[in-house]
Design an enzyme around this catalytic site. Structure first.
Site, PDB file in Angstrom:
ATOM      1  N   ASP A   6      25.308  91.551  87.603  1.00 51.22           N
ATOM      2  CA  ASP A   6      26.391  90.574  87.709  1.00 51.22           C
ATOM      3  C   ASP A   6      27.339  90.687  86.514  1.00 51.22           C
ATOM      4  O   ASP A   6      26.925  90.515  85.369  1.00 51.22           O
ATOM      5  CB  ASP A   6      25.781  89.155  87.753  1.00 51.22           C
ATOM      6  CG  ASP A   6      26.831  88.093  87.992  1.00 51.22           C
ATOM      7  OD1 ASP A   6      27.941  88.432  88.461  1.00 51.22           O
ATOM      8  OD2 ASP A   6      26.543  86.900  87.737  1.00 51.22           O
ATOM      9  N   SER A  52      25.089  79.989  90.803  1.00 50.03           N
ATOM     10  CA  SER A  52      26.427  79.966  90.215  1.00 50.03           C
ATOM     11  C   SER A  52      26.861  78.545  89.822  1.00 50.03           C
ATOM     12  O   SER A  52      26.167  77.891  89.055  1.00 50.03           O
ATOM     13  CB  SER A  52      27.400  80.608  91.209  1.00 50.03           C
ATOM     14  OG  SER A  52      28.616  80.890  90.614  1.00 50.03           O
ATOM     15  N   HIS A  72      25.154  88.838  91.521  1.00 52.73           N
ATOM     16  CA  HIS A  72      25.330  87.401  91.327  1.00 52.73           C
ATOM     17  C   HIS A  72      24.543  86.561  92.348  1.00 52.73           C
ATOM     18  O   HIS A  72      24.026  85.511  92.020  1.00 52.73           O
ATOM     19  CB  HIS A  72      26.827  87.114  91.450  1.00 52.73           C
ATOM     20  CG  HIS A  72      27.263  85.755  91.020  1.00 52.73           C
ATOM     21  ND1 HIS A  72      27.322  85.369  89.699  1.00 52.73           N
ATOM     22  CD2 HIS A  72      27.697  84.680  91.730  1.00 52.73           C
ATOM     23  CE1 HIS A  72      27.768  84.122  89.617  1.00 52.73           C
ATOM     24  NE2 HIS A  72      28.002  83.683  90.824  1.00 52.73           N
TER      25      HIS A  72
END
Ligand SMILES: *[C@@H]1O[C@H](CO)[C@@H](O)[C@H](O)[C@H]1NC(C)=O
Ligand SMILES: *[C@@H]1O[C@H](CO)[C@@H](O)[C@H](O)[C@H]1NC(C)=O
Ligand SMILES: *[C@@H]1O[C@H](CO)[C@@H](O)[C@H](O)[C@H]1NC(C)=O
Ligand SMILES: *[C@@H]1O[C@H](CO)[C@@H](O)[C@H](O)[C@H]1NC(C)=O
Ligand SMILES: *[C@@H]1O[C@H](CO)[C@@H](O)[C@H](O)[C@H]1NC(C)=O
Ligand SMILES: *[C@@H]1O[C@H](CO)[C@@H](O)[C@H](O)[C@H]1NC(C)=O
Ligand SMILES: CC(=O)N[C@H]1CO[C@H](CO)[C@@H](O)[C@@H]1O
Length: 516
Positions: A432, A222, A492
């Site tokens: 995601d 991320s 994610h």
């Protein structure tokens, strides 16, 4: 800037707070109570013996040693590890310290140091801890840790040194509740500044443990797309391979480009792709398509998602997205009406939202009677050499008090790194919603590395994971040292949702296997 920050923070604090209350269906409190393990009363002599046999135990590292047999509620020995606070510079008066947890390899190769960083910004330390928790018990809703068949740590440590260290450039500012164990007032001014402080920490760490001349691999997810790239760049700029000898980079669902590229442009194709699952009605689908067409996202994606690309991609539309072009948020609102427990990080999540021993904000901070937030417990903090403080999974702080002015690691930084490193892996879980997969691929198509722009052919090769009989787990593609992996059954947080996949990719990153 504000937008970037708001979104960045949402990226890891969960979307629930932004959407108003979600109907969290709660579990029976009995299930949430923690199991009362009988902690074996190990005689001091046995502890001493184990300690003295620890590979990296010496007078410099003594204060970091963790008794792996005495982690509260963990009824097995987690093995040799070291944890604690380390200052971010050589200054004797330095008060800013980062908390780390280091697990040495249990294998024979020990010239490697793998570092995992998390995103946020502001959610980093929790994720280190979460990662630890995951390797003993990966899913919320469980009451006690247990060893896993595919245990990320065990397998990873066999592959190389894995440092559960991270950089959290702050702890608390105006927040009454502490956020992670790192110490100091938030003062990060940019990614370059983060890199300087991280390397300050890492140099102290390396010298304390005698880890000079190790090959360094930086990994993360991320928002760590920013961290790892800027840190690697700073390592190269130091030109001191005794301390910093970077070899590889692996990032999952990373921030590489402008937010509009990660969120808006790929959103409607994503909603189309998952149409049966998301079950949005026709009116909504039409409205989303209409928005994407009017705001120029549809044509931008169609004209630029080419293999090979035609040339440098033009500046995308709406870098600062107005409300009427915020198709990402519109889709989220609609998805949350259909599925009140909709989770942007994993779109197949349904109700009930399980309570989480780490106090994941997505659970509305629900804490069943008799349960406690694991890393907020004094006994846990003591066991892992953490300061006694209120611990929260995700920081409400602004880690960058004045925002993060750095550019995304887009068109020049990341390509430069790919050219210098031995291997670079970019993985993306297809479940995601936070960052729909096509945005990442589009970012790659805009990069020039190895003398060419983007991938020359469309990724189609099957990605096979030989563990747990998983088999084909997505699509893999390698060109000019960059490997791209589209990961099935994965949201994610790749190591959390697909530890076997993450392990396989680490094997590749470290050169244990020639191809994925
Ligand atoms: C550290 O703090 C002491 C006491 O405040 C001060 O005398 C000293 O100059 C400081 N050292 C550095 C390197 O700043
Ligand atoms: C890096 O250091 C070496 C000597 O250790 C030197 O020969 C080289 O020129 C340096 N490179 C840069 C870019 O500073
Ligand atoms: C990604 O974009 C391609 C078109 O380039 C489209 O066919 C595909 O369905 C998209 N996938 C997702 C998951 O959005
Ligand atoms: C592609 O790179 C150019 C700079 O070369 C930049 O202006 C543009 O915004 C980038 N587009 C995307 C989608 O990243
Ligand atoms: C379609 O969904 C929207 C919410 O996204 C809702 O407001 C609307 O009433 C629905 N329309 C129909 C015809 O069901
Ligand atoms: C963490 O522990 C402190 C006491 O040590 C307590 O006051 C606080 O409410 C706890 N936080 C959470 C989220 O449970
Ligand atoms: C870090 C980095 O390479 N940033 C670049 C991102 O793209 C813009 C626009 O081309 C450049 O100006 C930045 O230098």
């Amino acid at each position: 800037m504000l937008q970037r920050l708001t979104i960045a923070i949402l990226a890891l604090t969960g979307i629930v707070s932004a959407m108003g209350p979600v109907d969290t269906i709660r579990q029976h409190p009995e299930l949430a109570k923690r199991a009362q393990f009988e902690t074996r009363n190990e005689p001091e002599s046995e502890v001493n013996e184990r300690r003295s046999k620890s590979k990296y135990y010496n007078s410099n590292t003594a204060k970091y040693w963790v008794n792996g047999n005495k982690i509260p509620d963990v009824n097995f020995d987690v093995g040799e590890s070291y944890a604690g606070l380390m200052p971010i510079s050589k200054d004797k008066n330095e008060t800013r310290q980062l908390w780390f947890w280091f697990f040495p390899t249990t294998g024979t190769v020990d010239d490697e140091l793998v570092i995992w960083l998390n995103g946020g910004p502001g959610c980093t330390v929790k994720a280190v801890l979460k990662d630890f928790y995951r390797k003993t018990d990966p899913s919320p809703g469980k009451r006690s840790p247990r060893p896993l068949p595919i245990c990320l740590h065990k397998k990873l440590t066999r592959a190389g040194n894995r440092q559960y260290g991270t950089y959290k450039p702050s702890s608390r500012i105006d927040q009454p509740v502490g956020t992670g164990f790192s110490q100091g007032v938030p003062d990060a001014t940019s990614e370059e500044d983060i890199a300087v402080k991280f390397l300050g920490f890492l140099e102290n760490f390396i010298k304390t443990f005698g880890f000079e001349n190790k090959k360094i691999y930086l990994t993360g997810e991320s928002y760590a797309g920013y961290y790892v790239t800027y840190i690697l760049d700073a390592m190269y700029n130091k030109n001191d391979t005794k301390l910093f000898d970077p070899r590889g980079l692996m990032i999952y669902n990373p921030t590489l480009s402008e937010w509009v590229v990660h969120e808006q442009i790929p959103m409607v194709p994503f909603v189309d792709y998952w149409a049966r699952l998301l079950a949005l009605n026709e009116t909504t689908m039409d409205r989303l398509h209409d928005m994407a067409d009017k705001c120029g996202y549809t044509s931008y994606l169609n004209e630029n998602m080419l293999f090979p690309p035609r040339g440098p991609l033009p500046t995308p539309p709406h870098i600062f997205t107005p409300e009427e072009c915020d198709v990402w948020r519109a889709a989220l609102r609609a998805a949350t009406l259909v599925n009140p427990c909709f989770n942007v990080y994993h779109i197949t999540t349904t109700c009930p939202i399980l309570w989480d021993v780490l106090g994941y904000p997505g659970t509305n901070h629900f804490l069943p009677e008799g349960a406690e937030i694991y890393f907020n417990r004094t006994d846990v903090q003591k066991a892992i050499n953490a300061p006694h403080m209120n611990w929260e999974e995700c920081s409400g702080d602004l880690v960058f008090p004045n925002g993060d002015p750095s550019d995304p690691p887009n068109y020049s930084l990341l390509p430069r790194l790919i050219d210098k490193l031995e291997r670079t892996v970019i993985g993306h879980g297809i479940l995601d919603f936070r960052f729909p997969i096509n945005g990442t691929l589009l970012s790659i198509q805009n990069m020039t590395w190895g003398g060419k722009q983007g991938f020359q052919t469309k990724p189609t090769e099957p990605f096979i994971v030989p563990y747990d009989s998983q088999g084909i787990m997505g699509v893999v593609h390698t060109e000019r040292k960059l490997t791209w992996v589209e990961i099935e059954w994965c949201g994610h947080m790749v190591p959390q949702y697909q530890p076997g996949v993450a392990y396989r990719q680490l094997e590749y990153l470290l050169g244990r296997i020639d191809k994925l």
